[in-house]
Scaffold this motif. Sequence first.
Motif, mmCIF file in Angstrom:
data_model
loop_
_atom_site.group_PDB
_atom_site.id
_atom_site.type_symbol
_atom_site.label_atom_id
_atom_site.label_comp_id
_atom_site.label_asym_id
_atom_site.label_seq_id
_atom_site.Cartn_x
_atom_site.Cartn_y
_atom_site.Cartn_z
ATOM 1 N N VAL A 43 -44.278 -29.057 -4.185
ATOM 2 C CA VAL A 43 -44.385 -29.242 -5.622
ATOM 3 C C VAL A 43 -43.006 -29.298 -6.258
ATOM 4 O O VAL A 43 -42.777 -30.025 -7.238
ATOM 5 C CB VAL A 43 -45.243 -28.126 -6.265
ATOM 6 C CG1 VAL A 43 -44.568 -26.761 -6.133
ATOM 7 C CG2 VAL A 43 -45.544 -28.443 -7.720
ATOM 8 N N ARG A 47 -41.721 -32.403 -8.349
ATOM 9 C CA ARG A 47 -41.302 -32.193 -9.733
ATOM 10 C C ARG A 47 -39.978 -32.885 -10.014
ATOM 11 O O ARG A 47 -39.810 -33.549 -11.039
ATOM 12 C CB ARG A 47 -41.196 -30.694 -10.025
ATOM 13 C CG ARG A 47 -40.773 -30.377 -11.454
ATOM 14 C CD ARG A 47 -40.779 -28.894 -11.727
ATOM 15 N NE ARG A 47 -42.123 -28.350 -11.721
ATOM 16 C CZ ARG A 47 -42.580 -27.465 -10.832
ATOM 17 N NH1 ARG A 47 -41.768 -27.022 -9.871
ATOM 18 N NH2 ARG A 47 -43.812 -27.018 -10.906
ATOM 19 N N GLN A 196 -47.254 -30.139 -12.457
ATOM 20 C CA GLN A 196 -48.138 -29.423 -11.531
ATOM 21 C C GLN A 196 -49.520 -30.071 -11.517
ATOM 22 O O GLN A 196 -50.132 -30.245 -10.455
ATOM 23 C CB GLN A 196 -48.265 -27.966 -11.931
ATOM 24 C CG GLN A 196 -49.159 -27.136 -11.010
ATOM 25 C CD GLN A 196 -48.545 -26.922 -9.640
ATOM 26 O OE1 GLN A 196 -47.446 -26.388 -9.529
ATOM 27 N NE2 GLN A 196 -49.253 -27.337 -8.585
ATOM 28 N N PHE A 199 -49.283 -33.306 -9.630
ATOM 29 C CA PHE A 199 -49.124 -32.977 -8.209
ATOM 30 C C PHE A 199 -50.468 -32.612 -7.581
ATOM 31 O O PHE A 199 -50.810 -33.076 -6.492
ATOM 32 C CB PHE A 199 -48.144 -31.822 -8.049
ATOM 33 C CG PHE A 199 -47.994 -31.323 -6.631
ATOM 34 C CD1 PHE A 199 -47.066 -31.890 -5.775
ATOM 35 C CD2 PHE A 199 -48.781 -30.275 -6.163
ATOM 36 C CE1 PHE A 199 -46.929 -31.434 -4.471
ATOM 37 C CE2 PHE A 199 -48.654 -29.813 -4.862
ATOM 38 C CZ PHE A 199 -47.718 -30.400 -4.011
ATOM 39 N N ASP A 200 -51.242 -31.776 -8.261
ATOM 40 C CA ASP A 200 -52.518 -31.319 -7.723
ATOM 41 C C ASP A 200 -53.468 -32.475 -7.466
ATOM 42 O O ASP A 200 -54.280 -32.434 -6.533
ATOM 43 C CB ASP A 200 -53.170 -30.317 -8.672
ATOM 44 C CG ASP A 200 -52.450 -28.974 -8.691
ATOM 45 O OD1 ASP A 200 -51.662 -28.714 -7.762
ATOM 46 O OD2 ASP A 200 -52.681 -28.202 -9.642
#
Length: 230
Positions: A43, A47, A196, A199-200
């Motif tokens: 992550v 990012r 986040q 990313f998930d």
Amino acid sequence: MLNYKKLPGAGLLALFLCTAPALAQSVWEEEAWDADTDGLLSVEEFREGFRERVNFADWDDDGDGVLSEEEFGSGIYSRYDTDSTEAVEVTEYGAFERDFGDEGFWRFHGEQVVEAGEEAEVGAGEEVADTETVASNAVPEGEEPVEEGASFEAWDVDGDGVILGNEFQTGFQTWGTFTEFDTTADGGISEDELTQGIFDRYDADGTGFIEEPELADIGDDMGDGGFWDV
């Protein structure tokens, strides 16, 4: 409420434009994001790469450091309004339908779902058996959800053949995506919460890393003509 009529097409598109160095990155290169060259994206690595491609300040219309629900929705909407006409026409609906379908990018991804009228807990990486499930916290009081895989007509509330910004906001706000991204439940999405949440969605198996074949999905979306292409 954001006034879409007052925003020129270029202004809407600017909500999702990247910083100047990112303009040269129309082709996504895994090596540029994978800092430790282990073939996985953590992550933290995601990012850093995502921040180079998407400038959060361009999403944050009022400059308060967080995205309101309307800023979040209008930014996403602008990615589908590819010709910047302030209306998503049927000719632009292919990507829209794909991403809001049962397996699409914006499908509900959180832990709480409503299944057959009952609340059910769904852990990370688990699949929801009932494809008609919708987010339990997705629907404002008095509104009906726009279901996954809904037709163009379901979003086109006034039936004029295009999805306007306010129609998109109405439909998108029933999905609960904003609430899911706002993990601190403070009414705004920070830059970390945004990255986040994105990313998930790429980490489909919930391992905490993006790996093959998930890396291919990023390549499609970050590369030339992809959702995050600039």
